[in-house]
Design a protein around this motif. Structure first.
Motif, PDB file in Angstrom:
ATOM      1  N   GLY A 234       9.729   4.596  -2.521  1.00 55.11           N
ATOM      2  CA  GLY A 234       9.383   5.327  -1.480  1.00 55.11           C
ATOM      3  C   GLY A 234       7.742   5.704  -1.511  1.00 55.11           C
ATOM      4  N   ILE A 235       7.197   5.111  -2.998  1.00 51.41           N
ATOM      5  CA  ILE A 235       5.719   5.456  -2.967  1.00 51.41           C
ATOM      6  C   ILE A 235       4.809   4.341  -2.243  1.00 51.41           C
ATOM      7  CG2 ILE A 235       3.776   5.309  -4.843  1.00 51.41           C
ATOM      8  CD1 ILE A 235       5.535   7.953  -4.970  1.00 51.41           C
ATOM      9  N   PHE A 236       5.340   2.994  -2.237  1.00 51.66           N
ATOM     10  CA  PHE A 236       4.643   2.032  -1.730  1.00 51.66           C
ATOM     11  C   PHE A 236       5.893   1.310  -0.755  1.00 51.66           C
ATOM     12  CE2 PHE A 236       2.494   2.054  -5.841  1.00 51.66           C
ATOM     13  CZ  PHE A 236       1.190   1.685  -5.496  1.00 51.66           C
ATOM     14  N   LEU A 237       5.135   0.530   0.140  1.00 50.01           N
ATOM     15  CA  LEU A 237       5.552  -0.390   1.027  1.00 50.01           C
ATOM     16  C   LEU A 237       4.913  -1.522   1.182  1.00 50.01           C
ATOM     17  CD1 LEU A 237       6.279   1.905   4.434  1.00 50.01           C
ATOM     18  CD2 LEU A 237       8.122   0.835   2.946  1.00 50.01           C
ATOM     19  N   TYR A 238       5.651  -2.852   1.343  1.00 55.32           N
ATOM     20  CA  TYR A 238       5.057  -4.100   1.429  1.00 55.32           C
ATOM     21  C   TYR A 238       4.766  -4.414   2.850  1.00 55.32           C
ATOM     22  CZ  TYR A 238       6.299  -5.722  -3.144  1.00 55.32           C
ATOM     23  OH  TYR A 238       6.510  -5.899  -4.700  1.00 55.32           O
ATOM     24  N   LEU A 239       3.560  -5.061   3.289  1.00 52.75           N
ATOM     25  CA  LEU A 239       3.411  -5.498   4.500  1.00 52.75           C
ATOM     26  C   LEU A 239       3.436  -6.872   4.473  1.00 52.75           C
ATOM     27  CD1 LEU A 239       1.727  -2.650   3.851  1.00 52.75           C
ATOM     28  CD2 LEU A 239       0.159  -3.217   5.688  1.00 52.75           C
ATOM     29  N   ARG A 240       4.207  -7.477   5.698  1.00 46.06           N
ATOM     30  CA  ARG A 240       4.102  -8.850   5.888  1.00 46.06           C
ATOM     31  C   ARG A 240       3.137  -8.938   7.421  1.00 46.06           C
ATOM     32  NH1 ARG A 240       9.178  -9.586   7.970  1.00 46.06           N
ATOM     33  NH2 ARG A 240      10.149 -10.220   5.672  1.00 46.06           N
ATOM     34  N   LEU A 241       2.028  -9.771   6.801  1.00 44.67           N
ATOM     35  CA  LEU A 241       1.048 -10.098   7.899  1.00 44.67           C
ATOM     36  C   LEU A 241       1.308 -11.660   8.401  1.00 44.67           C
ATOM     37  CD1 LEU A 241      -1.591  -8.300   5.983  1.00 44.67           C
ATOM     38  CD2 LEU A 241      -0.398  -7.507   7.839  1.00 44.67           C
ATOM     39  N   HIS A 242       1.835 -11.722   9.505  1.00 46.98           N
ATOM     40  CA  HIS A 242       2.144 -13.144  10.367  1.00 46.98           C
ATOM     41  C   HIS A 242       0.883 -13.680  10.972  1.00 46.98           C
ATOM     42  CE1 HIS A 242       3.941 -16.352  12.307  1.00 46.98           C
ATOM     43  NE2 HIS A 242       4.644 -16.507  11.252  1.00 46.98           N
ATOM     44  N   PRO A 243       0.088 -14.725  10.310  1.00 43.82           N
ATOM     45  CA  PRO A 243      -0.981 -15.015  11.127  1.00 43.82           C
ATOM     46  C   PRO A 243      -0.816 -15.594  12.919  1.00 43.82           C
ATOM     47  CG  PRO A 243      -1.006 -15.901   8.937  1.00 43.82           C
ATOM     48  CD  PRO A 243       0.309 -15.325   9.021  1.00 43.82           C
ATOM     49  N   ARG A 244      -1.584 -15.165  13.606  1.00 42.23           N
ATOM     50  CA  ARG A 244      -1.234 -15.481  15.190  1.00 42.23           C
ATOM     51  C   ARG A 244      -2.581 -16.337  15.463  1.00 42.23           C
ATOM     52  NH1 ARG A 244       3.132 -15.995  15.553  1.00 42.23           N
ATOM     53  NH2 ARG A 244       2.718 -16.341  17.865  1.00 42.23           N
ATOM     54  N   ARG A 245      -3.753 -15.886  14.926  1.00 41.26           N
ATOM     55  CA  ARG A 245      -4.906 -16.625  15.088  1.00 41.26           C
ATOM     56  C   ARG A 245      -5.890 -16.732  13.744  1.00 41.26           C
ATOM     57  NH1 ARG A 245      -9.990 -15.081  19.135  1.00 41.26           N
ATOM     58  NH2 ARG A 245     -10.110 -13.156  17.673  1.00 41.26           N
ATOM     59  N   ILE A 246      -6.305 -17.825  13.378  1.00 40.02           N
ATOM     60  CA  ILE A 246      -7.358 -17.970  12.337  1.00 40.02           C
ATOM     61  C   ILE A 246      -8.625 -18.710  13.003  1.00 40.02           C
ATOM     62  CG2 ILE A 246      -7.736 -19.024  10.046  1.00 40.02           C
ATOM     63  CD1 ILE A 246      -4.517 -18.707   9.656  1.00 40.02           C
TER      64      ILE A 246
ATOM     65  N   THR B 264       0.863  -1.163   0.330  1.00 39.43           N
ATOM     66  CA  THR B 264      -0.053  -0.074   0.236  1.00 39.43           C
ATOM     67  C   THR B 264       0.898   1.293  -0.113  1.00 39.43           C
ATOM     68  OG1 THR B 264      -2.131   0.997   1.079  1.00 39.43           O
ATOM     69  CG2 THR B 264      -0.265   0.234   2.562  1.00 39.43           C
ATOM     70  N   PHE B 265       0.088   2.385  -0.179  1.00 40.49           N
ATOM     71  CA  PHE B 265       1.021   3.572  -0.304  1.00 40.49           C
ATOM     72  C   PHE B 265       1.854   3.876   1.243  1.00 40.49           C
ATOM     73  CE2 PHE B 265      -2.571   4.303  -3.229  1.00 40.49           C
ATOM     74  CZ  PHE B 265      -1.615   4.461  -4.442  1.00 40.49           C
ATOM     75  N   ALA B 266       2.984   4.296   1.312  1.00 45.25           N
ATOM     76  CA  ALA B 266       4.009   4.355   1.949  1.00 45.25           C
ATOM     77  C   ALA B 266       3.159   5.536   3.079  1.00 45.25           C
ATOM     78  CB  ALA B 266       5.289   5.018   1.708  1.00 45.25           C
ATOM     79  N   LYS B 267       2.565   6.668   2.515  1.00 40.16           N
ATOM     80  CA  LYS B 267       1.902   7.371   3.471  1.00 40.16           C
ATOM     81  C   LYS B 267       0.516   7.453   3.883  1.00 40.16           C
ATOM     82  CE  LYS B 267       5.280  10.943   1.617  1.00 40.16           C
ATOM     83  NZ  LYS B 267       5.612  12.358   1.151  1.00 40.16           N
ATOM     84  N   SER B 268       0.199   6.129   3.722  1.00 37.21           N
ATOM     85  CA  SER B 268      -1.120   5.825   3.832  1.00 37.21           C
ATOM     86  C   SER B 268      -1.818   5.801   5.365  1.00 37.21           C
ATOM     87  CB  SER B 268      -1.753   4.493   3.128  1.00 37.21           C
ATOM     88  OG  SER B 268      -0.995   3.236   4.011  1.00 37.21           O
TER      89      SER B 268
END
Length: 162
Positions: A124-136, A62-66
């Protein structure tokens, strides 16, 4: 008092193994999710995004400044929903940010197949996010509310906990 017809019309809940398999299949074959974040003073923030799954974490960009990025910086956690209200996979995650040049090439390629490729934009426009599941949690109706947790503390379950 229930009639026999009323009792037989209640669906039988899927087993934990069936729900766990369903969650894994959706993660592996899907590419769209709802991503919710929050922070002090701004309340909840919800966006629809594409994702790539590597077998242990979800990746999106998503956008880095979001607001999403600001929320993750303040509170490195998120909630993800796959599916719809009649067949939902709800995922509570820890979250971290990854600069575009630092993303694994395989993840970047997978993500580029389902969404805009952040690598093709100025740095610098975008960043990736890593989402590590803790509970599903997995359920497809009120009849499956009991036994809905298939992962806890980042580990797939073999026995029900709820």
């Amino acid at each position: 008092m229930h009639t026999d017809e009323e009792l037989t019309s209640i669906p039988v809940p899927r087993s934990l193994a069936e729900r766990r398999a369903h969650a894994r299949n959706r993660l592996e074959t899907g590419s769209q999710m709802w991503l919710a974040t929050g922070s002090d003073g701004h309340g909840a923030h919800l966006i629809p995004v594409a994702y790539a799954w590597d077998g242990s974490a979800l990746f999106t960009a998503t956008f880095a400044k979001s607001r999403t990025v600001a929320n993750i910086k303040a509170h490195p956690q998120a909630r993800v929903a796959l599916g719809d209200t009649t067949d939902v996979i709800m995922i509570d995650t820890s979250a971290s940010l990854i600069d575009v040049p630092d993303i694994d090439a395989g993840i970047a390629e997978h993500y580029a197949k389902v969404s805009t490729d952040p690598r093709t934009h100025p740095e610098g426009i975008f960043l990736y996010l890593r989402l590590h599941p803790r509970r599903i949690q997995v359920w497809n109706g009120f009849h499956e509310f009991v036994g809905r947790t298939v992962m806890r503390d980042g580990r797939w379950l073999d026995t029900p906990v709820d």
